[in-house]
Design an enzyme around this catalytic site. Sequence first.
Site, PDB file in Angstrom:
ATOM      1  N   GLU A  46      40.311 -13.343  -5.169  1.00  0.00           N
ATOM      2  CA  GLU A  46      38.965 -13.247  -4.883  1.00  0.00           C
ATOM      3  C   GLU A  46      37.752 -13.739  -5.834  1.00  0.00           C
ATOM      4  O   GLU A  46      37.697 -13.048  -6.795  1.00  0.00           O
ATOM      5  CB  GLU A  46      38.860 -11.815  -4.134  1.00  0.00           C
ATOM      6  CG  GLU A  46      37.451 -11.720  -3.442  1.00  0.00           C
ATOM      7  CD  GLU A  46      37.300 -10.463  -2.917  1.00  0.00           C
ATOM      8  OE1 GLU A  46      38.094  -9.644  -2.419  1.00  0.00           O
ATOM      9  OE2 GLU A  46      36.178 -10.008  -2.546  1.00  0.00           O
ATOM     10  N   ASP A  57      27.406  -3.996  -2.776  1.00  0.00           N
ATOM     11  CA  ASP A  57      28.029  -3.957  -4.163  1.00  0.00           C
ATOM     12  C   ASP A  57      27.348  -2.773  -4.670  1.00  0.00           C
ATOM     13  O   ASP A  57      26.255  -2.520  -5.101  1.00  0.00           O
ATOM     14  CB  ASP A  57      27.970  -5.168  -4.992  1.00  0.00           C
ATOM     15  CG  ASP A  57      28.828  -6.152  -4.496  1.00  0.00           C
ATOM     16  OD1 ASP A  57      30.142  -6.000  -4.281  1.00  0.00           O
ATOM     17  OD2 ASP A  57      28.549  -7.480  -4.125  1.00  0.00           O
TER      18      ASP A  57
END
Lengths: 260, 387
Positions: A46, A57
């Site tokens: 990823e 995040d």
Amino acid sequence: MTTLDARLRDVRTRRKALVPYFIGGLTADWTTYVSAAILAGADVIEVGVPFSDPMMDGPVIQAGALRALANDVTLESICHDVSVASFEVPVVVMTYYNVLHHFGLARSAELLAASGVAGVIVPDLAIEELTPWREVATAADVATVLMVAPSSPIDRVRRIGALTQGFVYAAARMAVTGRAADVGDAERVVTSIRTVCDTPTYVGIGITTPDQASDAAAFGDGVIVGSALVQQILDGASAQDIEGSISTFREALDRTAPEA
Amino acid sequence: MGPPDEGGHFGSFGGRFVPEALMPACLELDAAFRDAWGDPDFVAHYHRTLREFGGRPTPVTYLGRLSQRLGLSVYAKREDLAHTGSHKINNVVGQALLTARMGKTRIIAETGAGQHGVATATAAARLGLACTVYMGEVDTVRQALNVFRMELLGATVVPVTSGSRTLKDAVNEAMREWVTCVGDTHYCIGSVMGPHPFPWMVREFQSVIGVEAADQLHEFGVETPDFVVACVGGGSNAAGVFAGFADTTAQLIGVEAAGGSAVGRGMPGVLHGMRSLLLQDDHGQIEEAYSISAGLDYPGIGPEHAYLADLGRATYVAVGDDVVIEALQLLSELEGIIPALETAHAVAWLLRAAGDEVPTGSTVLLNLSGRGDKDVAQVRSILRGES
Ligand SMILES: Cc1ncc(COP(=O)(O)O)c(C=O)c1O
């Protein structure tokens, strides 16, 4: 079916999938970390394409994204690096919708495909707004991987299961990316996904240790490890150090036999 | 200004661009708001709370000396007289009542200068809700007094150290936090922005401004003003006052800060859950806005404004910091009203446009979104040449 679907179904017949996350352009030699991870047994990579406002995040990946942006990293520069490196396992790009929207949806899909990227994860693109992107991405054979959250009711899990490509991202907890002490609600989330589709299901959000990876692999088809690795790199880890870490995750996953 | 479509779109703007973890909460909120806003008891409770607690209705004042100076008839809608000093109270009272109705016990909010944070903490105290406010670390220093106000009101203020440490990062952090506590917590967004239903819901809660003002102007014998003017950060006070005049011939003018001019310099993009016009660089990274007034320091604009601009129903203009202080001084001296720096942008545009885009003899409704008490220390140091 996209190419990513076929490749990940193949991985499932062999072993639990290990999906490490790297931030594109975090260091000038970032692709050497990826190569080391593949050597140590990663099945999918990823690659984060940084965005200024990463809503999904936590502090570790935020810090990494800011550092990469300070290095003038862009969608194009990361795609270029991926294309040059030509990794032998599938690459899935994780970014936010504005990055693709700004570059142009069709243009982004074509660039990703031409660079050898097999799929994307766009955490702020809910299924309600998915259609314009999914159409152009599918046409370019770029899979769009969707997330199921612990808060997703079963009717949404069903819709997500029908729309996701490649794998289902099972969010282990109600949280943004980061490090955590356990696998949270992962088993319940994976169980609900299993009732609606047989797409490979990988557990992410908070997976920090090999033991947690092995816990998650008891019910899931693979794990995504992000902040734990990014933190190591931010702390100055070498590609060799990352190779060592990935090996320990690999061994932990291999202790869990694949479902037939 | 009707409702958006089912998915929260105003033309090609708006929508819901949030992580899956938050989608169920957005859907729940949409259903809860539709239900509440259609319930006469809830609507009555909202208006009663604004009357007993929020200082509504706020008056409309004819600004005689300014009118004479400019050759116009200028009326001001006095949101500066609402509780906590700005229009922000209208929205937070609505959202706090809705929070309680949904059975949630806690409210979180982002704030820039602290106005929305103070208003949220105020409504939370009134309704007995726990309250946490996310504020960029830079702003907690610039606006230390507002941090103290929020604490006096029983709220917890969390300094945000990510990104640029200002308003847009406070929104990101509040969204991240909301993911972890969405079961018992409502996120009280401070303007007509964010994922659906927020832009629509906040406009509805602010529309009380325009609805009241239209009636009050009738009492002055003004059937329809020629212009309705408001400053625009995210666009909530503008949306609220425009809502009373959208179906008339009045020209609607939104005044942005030159350094945060999303209509003037922005491009379509996706941020904070919505598709709208945003300041961004060549690669789609969001740029920081800059303005002398913290409340206009936002790199985007509410999606309905982007739509109204597209349609040509409203016009968006920008004024620079230089003329804002003069406008604040002039309104203070001529009318005995010290406006907030945000509000002074609307005044500054009117001073510039009088006799030009706004022809002599025109009737103007100016939305006085807030009072300047919070800004006097900053204005003093600017006038003394200290900053
Ligand atoms: C007095 C005042 N006016 C205007 C604004 C800008 O917000 P909006 O555009 O949502 O009305 C603020 C924001 O803090 C404010 O305090």
